[in-house]
Motif scaffolding. Structure first.
Motif, PDB file in Angstrom:
ATOM      1  N   VAL A  32       0.787  -1.175   0.136  1.00 26.63           N
ATOM      2  CA  VAL A  32      -0.008   0.093  -0.004  1.00 26.63           C
ATOM      3  C   VAL A  32       0.757   1.108  -0.176  1.00 26.63           C
ATOM      4  CG1 VAL A  32      -1.816   1.368   1.087  1.00 26.63           C
ATOM      5  CG2 VAL A  32      -1.769  -1.168   1.373  1.00 26.63           C
ATOM      6  N   ASN A  33       0.416   1.996  -1.057  1.00 25.33           N
ATOM      7  CA  ASN A  33       1.305   3.483  -0.823  1.00 25.33           C
ATOM      8  C   ASN A  33       0.577   4.374   0.278  1.00 25.33           C
ATOM      9  OD1 ASN A  33       3.328   5.343  -1.941  1.00 25.33           O
ATOM     10  ND2 ASN A  33       1.861   6.402  -3.254  1.00 25.33           N
ATOM     11  N   THR A  34       1.692   4.736   1.213  1.00 26.46           N
ATOM     12  CA  THR A  34       1.137   5.384   2.417  1.00 26.46           C
ATOM     13  C   THR A  34       2.220   6.759   2.406  1.00 26.46           C
ATOM     14  OG1 THR A  34       2.354   4.092   3.800  1.00 26.46           O
ATOM     15  CG2 THR A  34       0.170   3.563   3.464  1.00 26.46           C
ATOM     16  N   ALA A  35       1.584   7.630   3.321  1.00 25.01           N
ATOM     17  CA  ALA A  35       2.565   8.785   3.744  1.00 25.01           C
ATOM     18  C   ALA A  35       4.083   7.964   4.409  1.00 25.01           C
ATOM     19  CB  ALA A  35       2.110   9.789   4.675  1.00 25.01           C
ATOM     20  N   LEU A  36       5.103   8.535   3.948  1.00 25.02           N
ATOM     21  CA  LEU A  36       6.332   8.150   4.831  1.00 25.02           C
ATOM     22  C   LEU A  36       6.943   9.822   5.470  1.00 25.02           C
ATOM     23  CD1 LEU A  36       8.762   6.552   5.426  1.00 25.02           C
ATOM     24  CD2 LEU A  36       9.919   7.016   3.301  1.00 25.02           C
ATOM     25  N   GLY A  37       6.383   9.825   6.579  1.00 27.43           N
ATOM     26  CA  GLY A  37       6.398  10.963   7.186  1.00 27.43           C
ATOM     27  C   GLY A  37       6.044  12.271   6.564  1.00 27.43           C
ATOM     28  N   ALA A  38       6.315  13.431   7.300  1.00 26.20           N
ATOM     29  CA  ALA A  38       5.894  14.676   6.646  1.00 26.20           C
ATOM     30  C   ALA A  38       6.448  14.918   5.312  1.00 26.20           C
ATOM     31  CB  ALA A  38       6.243  15.794   7.664  1.00 26.20           C
ATOM     32  N   GLN A  39       7.729  14.475   5.014  1.00 31.63           N
ATOM     33  CA  GLN A  39       8.610  14.719   4.155  1.00 31.63           C
ATOM     34  C   GLN A  39       7.931  14.108   2.600  1.00 31.63           C
ATOM     35  OE1 GLN A  39      12.660  13.583   4.119  1.00 31.63           O
ATOM     36  NE2 GLN A  39      13.380  14.904   2.500  1.00 31.63           N
ATOM     37  N   TYR A  40       7.405  12.763   2.808  1.00 30.26           N
ATOM     38  CA  TYR A  40       6.657  12.322   1.555  1.00 30.26           C
ATOM     39  C   TYR A  40       5.268  11.902   1.808  1.00 30.26           C
ATOM     40  CZ  TYR A  40      11.638  11.843   0.171  1.00 30.26           C
ATOM     41  OH  TYR A  40      13.100  12.437  -0.015  1.00 30.26           O
ATOM     42  N   PRO A  41       4.327  12.954   1.736  1.00 35.27           N
ATOM     43  CA  PRO A  41       2.854  12.682   2.351  1.00 35.27           C
ATOM     44  C   PRO A  41       2.300  11.682   1.148  1.00 35.27           C
ATOM     45  CG  PRO A  41       3.414  14.941   1.444  1.00 35.27           C
ATOM     46  CD  PRO A  41       4.744  14.386   1.637  1.00 35.27           C
ATOM     47  N   ASN A  42       2.851  11.848   0.241  1.00 35.47           N
ATOM     48  CA  ASN A  42       2.354  11.165  -1.090  1.00 35.47           C
ATOM     49  C   ASN A  42       2.722   9.653  -1.263  1.00 35.47           C
ATOM     50  OD1 ASN A  42       0.048  12.824  -1.303  1.00 35.47           O
ATOM     51  ND2 ASN A  42       1.817  14.082  -2.739  1.00 35.47           N
ATOM     52  N   GLY A  43       3.715   9.241  -0.323  1.00 38.33           N
ATOM     53  CA  GLY A  43       4.530   8.037  -0.304  1.00 38.33           C
ATOM     54  C   GLY A  43       5.449   8.197  -1.476  1.00 38.33           C
ATOM     55  N   LEU A  44       6.093   7.170  -2.030  1.00 37.55           N
ATOM     56  CA  LEU A  44       7.046   6.959  -3.111  1.00 37.55           C
ATOM     57  C   LEU A  44       6.721   5.815  -4.059  1.00 37.55           C
ATOM     58  CD1 LEU A  44      10.003   7.322  -0.712  1.00 37.55           C
ATOM     59  CD2 LEU A  44       9.394   9.107  -2.415  1.00 37.55           C
ATOM     60  N   PRO A  45       7.219   5.993  -5.304  1.00 35.69           N
ATOM     61  CA  PRO A  45       7.129   4.911  -6.248  1.00 35.69           C
ATOM     62  C   PRO A  45       8.382   3.977  -6.087  1.00 35.69           C
ATOM     63  CG  PRO A  45       7.726   6.808  -7.273  1.00 35.69           C
ATOM     64  CD  PRO A  45       7.609   7.320  -5.738  1.00 35.69           C
TER      65      PRO A  45
END
Length: 346
Positions: A153-166
């Protein structure tokens, strides 16, 4: 083996009913290489990013309770196998090895489209994707046979990557088997076979293979190696160097040979920003031996190389998790005794 497989086709292949065909053996960037036709098999990796993630080596004993860290129907499991991993931001398992010799590397892939969330399937956050495999499986074939057990599941990674990462993953094991798993147009695409030894970033893996076949060393007409830092150029250069890497049964020499290859595909500091998603410098290089469980690390901010003999760590159930920040400038040589107790988020 087809150059790309759906999940169903991959499972059919493991069951012996899949077809076979011959293939030769950058917001951010990384490179992964599996030297699996040498007596001493090694997995090399570079981590290239716009900044360091303060990476830490974590020694994680078997028997740890895990959660998938997604809001709806998170996966729950207890680690079957101990692992030694590098984690960024103390939460994202970037790569690692487990006690059975399974090695997993997580790399950036611009254009990734994860599956639409199916809440009937237990979910794991993408940054735990490698850790789930390391905790539960001993071989590449086991991973592929159990792909339906969870949903990435693509989820936020902390405040720096709120849209996740590909991202996409590469998997290797002590038998020399290899697999690449990507999410293309919302569907998992699996490349499984010993010849899938090199992985970088965009474009998708089937296009990387098509580009590789344009060069004369794989039947094409282009007779000049690319020297740039883009993902497709690094892919060709890594495959070429691996093709001619001198084989050896000496562990030290094998590690040195492999590190020379990873240096060849590293991105120097100050390299110009360019490409589809940009290109950034290499922060660390690693080499993992799935047979001996030796884990080499060389950062680019210190002149040192250090390694860990995983079998020297206490990884029995109930043992404390232990950590080792990889950018410590005093690290040198074998460092299993330098780990300190910690509370991991991975």
């Amino acid at each position: 083996m087809k150059p790309n497989l759906s999940r169903r086709q991959a499972l059919a292949t493991l069951a012996g009913i899949g077809g076979a065909a011959a293939l030769p053996g950058v917001a951010n960037a990384c490179s992964r290489v599996f030297w699996n036709d040498n007596k001493i098999k090694l997995v090399g990796r570079t981590l290239d990013w716009s900044q360091s993630f303060n990476e830490t080596l974590w020694a994680l004993p078997r028997g740890m309770e895990r959660s998938g860290r997604v809001p709806d129907n998170p996966a729950k499991w207890k680690s079957r196998y101990a692992s030694l991993v590098i984690a960024g931001l103390d939460i994202c398992t970037e790569e690692g090895i487990n006690e059975k010799g399974l090695v997993v590397n997580l790399l950036f892939l611009d254009g990734t489209q994860y599956e639409t969330r199916d809440q009937k399937r237990p979910g794991i956050a993408f940054y735990q994707w490698p850790q789930f495999y390391l905790d539960n499986y001993a071989t590449v074939n086991e991973v592929i046979a159990n792909l339906d057990q969870i949903q990435v599941v693509n989820t936020a990674l902390g405040a720096q990557y709120p849209n996740g990462l590909p991202l996409h993953v590469a998997i290797a094991d002590a038998k020399g088997d290899s697999a690449i798993i990507e999410f293309i147009e919302g569907q998992p695409t699996i490349h499984i076979g010993k010849h899938y030894r090199v992985m970088t970033n965009e474009p998708a893996y089937d296009k990387q293979i098509a580009n590789l076949l344009r060069y004369k060393w794989w039947g094409g007409t282009i007779d000049t190696l690319p020297g740039g830092i883009q993902a497709d150029e690094r892919f060709v250069r890594a495959a070429y160097t691996l093709k001619y890497l001198p084989k050896t049964d000496d562990p030290t020499q094998a590690a040195a040979n492999m590190m020379s290859l990873m240096n060849n595909v590293s991105v120097p500091f100050g390299s110009p920003y360019s490409g589809v998603s940009g290109t950034y410098p290499t922060w660390y290089r690693s080499i993992i031996d799935p047979d001996s469980h030796r884990y080499y690390v060389q950062t680019t901010v210190t002149p040192n190389t250090f390694w860990v003999e995983m079998d020297k760590l206490d990884l029995e159930p109930g043992a404390p998790p232990r950590k080792l920040p990889i950018y410590d400038p005093d690290l040198m040589g074998e460092t299993s005794g330098d780990f300190k107790d910690g509370t991991p988020s991975v």
